[in-house]
Structures are given as C-alpha cells and as structure tokens.
Write an enzyme that holds these catalytic residues in place. Sequence first.
Site, mmCIF file in Angstrom:
data_model
loop_
_atom_site.group_PDB
_atom_site.id
_atom_site.type_symbol
_atom_site.label_atom_id
_atom_site.label_comp_id
_atom_site.label_asym_id
_atom_site.label_seq_id
_atom_site.Cartn_x
_atom_site.Cartn_y
_atom_site.Cartn_z
ATOM 1 N N GLU A 90 0.818 -1.204 0.000
ATOM 2 C CA GLU A 90 0.000 0.000 0.000
ATOM 3 C C GLU A 90 0.863 1.269 0.000
ATOM 4 O O GLU A 90 0.551 2.229 -0.683
ATOM 5 C CB GLU A 90 -0.918 -0.009 1.234
ATOM 6 C CG GLU A 90 -1.917 1.135 1.292
ATOM 7 C CD GLU A 90 -3.026 1.026 0.242
ATOM 8 O OE1 GLU A 90 -3.158 -0.055 -0.371
ATOM 9 O OE2 GLU A 90 -3.728 2.023 0.013
ATOM 10 N N ASP A 91 1.950 1.260 0.737
ATOM 11 C CA ASP A 91 2.675 2.503 0.989
ATOM 12 C C ASP A 91 4.033 2.644 0.306
ATOM 13 O O ASP A 91 4.671 3.681 0.434
ATOM 14 C CB ASP A 91 2.891 2.674 2.504
ATOM 15 C CG ASP A 91 1.574 2.792 3.251
ATOM 16 O OD1 ASP A 91 0.569 3.123 2.596
ATOM 17 O OD2 ASP A 91 1.544 2.553 4.460
#
Length: 729
Positions: free
Chosen positions: A83-84
Amino acid sequence: MELKLKYEKNFKHLEGIIKEQQGNYDLEMIRKAFELCVSAHKGQYRKSSEEFYFHPYSVAKIIVQLGMDSESIAAALLHDVVEDTDIQLEQIKSMFGADVALIVDGVTKIGRIQYVSREQQQAESLRKMLIAMGKDIRVIIIKLADRLHNMRTIDSLPDQKQRDKALETIEVFAPIAHRLGIRSIKDELEDLAIKHLDPIAYHEIEGLLAAKQDFRESTFNSIRARIEERLGHDMPGVNFALQSRVKSIPGIYRKMFIQGKDFDEIYDVYALRIITDTVTDCYNVLGIMHDMFRPIPNRFKDYISTPKPNMYQSLHTTVIGREAVPFEIQIRTFDMHHTAEFGIAAHWKYKEGITKNNKQMEDRLAWIRQILEADEDASDLIRTIKIDLSQEDVFAVTPKGDVINLPAGSTVIDFAFAIHSAVGVRMIGAKVDGKIVQINHVVKTGEVIEILTTNAAGHGPSRDWLNIAVTSSAKAKIRSWFKKERREENIETGRTALETELRRNSVVLPEKEMRELLEETAKKQKCPNLEELYASIGYGGILLEKLVPKIKEDYVKLIKANEKPSIEEYIQKHVVRTPEGVVIEGIDNCLVKLSKCCAPLPGDDIIGFITRGHGVSVHKRDCVNVPVNIAEADEPSRWIKAYWADSGQQNFTSTLQISAIDRDGLLAEVTNVLFNMRVGLHAINGRAIKGGNCAISVTVSAASVEHLKSIIAKLQKLEGVYSVERINQ
Ligand code: MN
C-alpha cells in the site's frame, strides 16, 4: 544487506521472542521480510515522527506473541509495503511465496475498506472484512494486530480522528476479536477504545479499582492460600495454577454505564482462576470450592459441556467467602486456558493450522458464513453483529436434554426456531419448566423448554413474531415462511400497509399516476412487478420505514416537475391552432401553413410535416406528397398529427375550374349559384377556349369541405357544364 546497528538490535529482539515460543520457525524468511520492511519504508515516518518500519515491526511482535506461524510473521512485517511503497505484490510472491503474498494482499484490501459511520456502509465494510477473513483467517488476525498497535499509538492523531478510530475499534474490531476468541487482543482493544471514547468514566472506574486494591490484594492472598492448602490436601499430585484477575475496565463499564449497576453489585469484578490438567479435575475442584465457599444461586455456568460460540470453555461459579466479598471462580484445563487467551490463533500455536476437516474450526467459522448468507438488508447486518457478538449467551434445554445456546434476551420463539424451522413454524405455545408461558418469554439459562406444536392446517407464525424474536436466524426463518406460504396474504397486507403509510405521508396522486410511481419504485427495488413489491413489504423483506422516504422523494420530484403547467395548460401550451383552424399537437409556437400542393380544407383528413426551417406544412392525408405508409417513410418522426378544430366556422378559399360549353349567361348563372349558397366570391375569370368551350375559374371561400362539395354539385347541374374541379392555385 548489512543492517545498521539499530535495526540489528531490533531484529535480535524479535528473534528473541520468537525463540521463546516453542516451535519451528523459518528465521531466514522472517529476517528477509524484516530487511525488506526496513528498506522499503526507508524515509517514511509515522505521525509520532517515529520511523515507519517500527509499526509493522511492532505488529509482527504481536503476531509472534499470539503464537502465529512464520508466514504470518513475515506478512505482518510486510503488511503495509504494497500500500505505501513501490514494492509490488508480485515481488513479495517471488521472494516469500504465494501464502505470504495472499495474506499481504488481504490485509491491504481490508485496509482500503472505508469505514463510514452510516449504518449501511458500516455493514458493507464489515461484510467485506468477513469475506476477506473467510479466505484466510490469518488476514484478519494480522489486521487485528495492526489495529491494536495503531490504538496503542493513537495519541499522535488529532482528537476527532482518535474518537473515530476508537469507535470503529469497539464496533467492528473488538467484536471480531471476541468472536474469534482472541481475548488478549479483544480486551486491550476495548480498553484503549473506551479510554478515548469516554475518558471520564474510564478514569472513574480506574479510581474505584485503585481504592479497593489493597483490600483486594490482602483478601485474595488469604483466599488463595486457603485454596492452595485445601487442593493440595484433597487432590494430591494434581497440577494447579492459581491466578487472580480483575474484570476489565470495559467489562465494568458495560455493567455500570450500560446496564446501570452499582460498582458493588458487580459480583465478578474479582475472580480467581484455577487451571488444572483434566476435565475431571475441573469438576472435582468445583465440588471442593462449593464446599469451601457459599455459592450464590443461579450463578453457576458450565461452559465446559456447552462451550460458548467462540469455543470458550470454563466452569464459572460465584461464591461468597468469609470476608463477605462475592467473587467469581473460573475453573478450566490448561488447554482451555490457552484457547481462552488466544482463541483461533491457538490453532497455530499447536501447529494444527487450519485444515478443511477441522470440525472445531468449522464450528467457529460457521457464524461468519451464516452472517454472510443471511438474506438480509445490509443495515440489519450491523445490528445482527452487534447483538450476536456482544451479548452473553444463555443455555436452555429441550425435554430430551439437548442444550440450545442462544444470545441473551432470546425468547421461546428463538428457542423453537433454533431447534428446527419446522418446529418454529408449527409452534402454538411453549412450556417452561412444565408451565405454559407467554410467547415473548425470555429464555434463561437452565430452563427446560418444551415447544408445543400443531400439525393442523392453516397454522403458522404470526407477523408479531418478527418483533418478538431476537436472533437473526429466527427472524430470517419467519420471513422466509411468510414469503413462501402466504403470498396472497402478503400482497394484500403489503398493499394496505403501503397505502396507509403513503396517505400518512401525504403522498397523494390520481390512480394512474400513483400506479406509475409505484411501478417505478418496484423497478428500483428490483421487484419484477408491483405485486412482488407488495408481497415483499408483506413478509418484511422490504421495510416501509426505509421505502416510504424514497417514494416520497420521487413524489416530490414528480410534483415539482408538474408544478408549472397543469395538465390542461400543458396541452394548450403544446398545441398550435392556426387561423384556418388546424390544430397541431406536441409543438410550441411555430409557423404552420396549409400546403399549396393539396390545399386541405376543413373536414379533410390531414397530417403535418415538419419542414426544415419553414415550420409545419399541413397536407391532406391522401396528397401525393404524403407517404402512404408513414412508418416506412424516410423520416417518420417529421410527420405529426394534425386535425381540424371543432369550431370550423372560418372560411377557406379554394379555386374551382369549371369547364363548359360556351353559352351566353353562363357566367351570370355561376355567380347566382354562388350567391345563393352564401359563398364568398373572391375572383372570377372566364375565357373562351377552342371548340366552342369555355373555362371559368372562381376563387371562393367555403366553410368546410362538405360545403365546397355541395357548391361543386350545384355548379355541375348548370346547363353545359361538364366538369368542376378543385384546382390548386
Ligand atoms: Mn498498518
């Protein structure tokens, strides 16, 4: 990759707690995951300004302490990487295998579910979460650990965000942890949530507990000593562990602020836990405890013979000691204790993992499936989960001795449907401990309940039962019975209820428009027709309190749309009436003229043609320029309806060509006919043509086509006239 000293120290710490767990771990993979976690998140910081990697690292530690496997630990370390950071799922798959990738993917997807406080959406996110955890339960366990670490570090968020997260935690995550039996996580999540949602009450309880702490410690130390001595004497050679526990603050909070009890009325604030080897030992210990202390009636619960739905097992009894302080004693085996603390995670601890034919695991996950399969409105789901997950259970017995486990507050109706739908739908009453009770009797633990049934035709549940039943499964079964068995009745009930409700809301329309509005509504509710909509309302599949506001919205729109012109005004506005008396519907002000090719007259069958840029020209229907079959014409939509206005008093000019044998006085006779017939004469011309004939043209105003025909007939009777034709100028 060489790890910097700081990271190396952290990894050693993680390795240390992994080694405290017995079992085989793939330390090499875990180290690889740790290294990727550190490098991928490099340069990222949390709100608390600590390096980001510290978060997944902390989540991984929680996962280790739950006794989860190597894949789970690696996935925990990598749970925010996709996600990051730039790392792709594919890379994780090739480095760590399909399992780890699948878990990371699941956690990433759950993370994207937006939690919104609107009930519907909240239910939707829960449903998605349950679906995700249905695939691999490790996904949700990591998500719970993730939430736990976020809650531990929540102080760095702004106030409103703290409260939002806390609310979400107590409504969604703690109940899931509870259902999965992971008490250690559930307790801490609830504790942190209450602390941020209601800090004043939280500190009040803390104060109450602290004030009694010394008294409690001295009391319990002496009680413990007496129990140890007695057990050592009565059950020599048996293993025991004694623990004392204070009820969690959220547990006390619920009793004080939700159930309204006084702190001193809560009997299980203090509890002693006796853990031993076998089930037989447990019951023996219970006998000894009841001999040593006076048991409080109706406070004994046997969760060993009937485990809680989350598989919790223990014997609970509340007793009063010499000091007159009531306290709870929990008795269980070491295995049960482990399950009580770690719940579903205990399966990894014991290296059982989750296999398809694991009956216990099946039971434990059954509720997820039930909730997902229940044919219910999404906002019912959230209520269901709140009821099914948060309440204590009661146990009642059938006359045959089968134990039925129900959420607290359940009625005999729930009991009947829990035995079997066939029992529920044939129920006509119930006996509790031999006595007839009302149908809304609330089931208490230990009651023997006999459901009275009938086979007579025409019997079945009553609609009130939907309000009396508490469990979602009983309600669903009642609804489905109504759906199947009582279609006619449902349609009637539904229609009456809807009509009443619409009148009450001042939704009033003429019959035809009302029907159209409701048919539109049925379509929106995915009902194939209006009857089906009524039927769904009838059996409760569609709730009026949700439906009527939607209809009202459409109704208001409809009224607004029609507000400007009334029906009559609307039609007038869209009609053009020419000075000649031609009426054309469906168009606003535009130029209308009678075509010259066929010069229609009142009474003629006519049709309009929308010309390009010259308004509408009106033709006779049988004019050569009008297609015989409009539908097959080039541009059928250009041909529009036209007709003569009824009044028809205006005159229309037409030119007639009279052919006759030339004779004296003919012109005078023609003029005479026209005069006698009250025809306006506009022009008259006569000329001799070859062969002793003459042609006379007259331009006249006739009132209608009939009028013109009779003029023609009269003219044709004149001596020497052989033809009278209407010509186009
Ligand atoms: Mn996270």
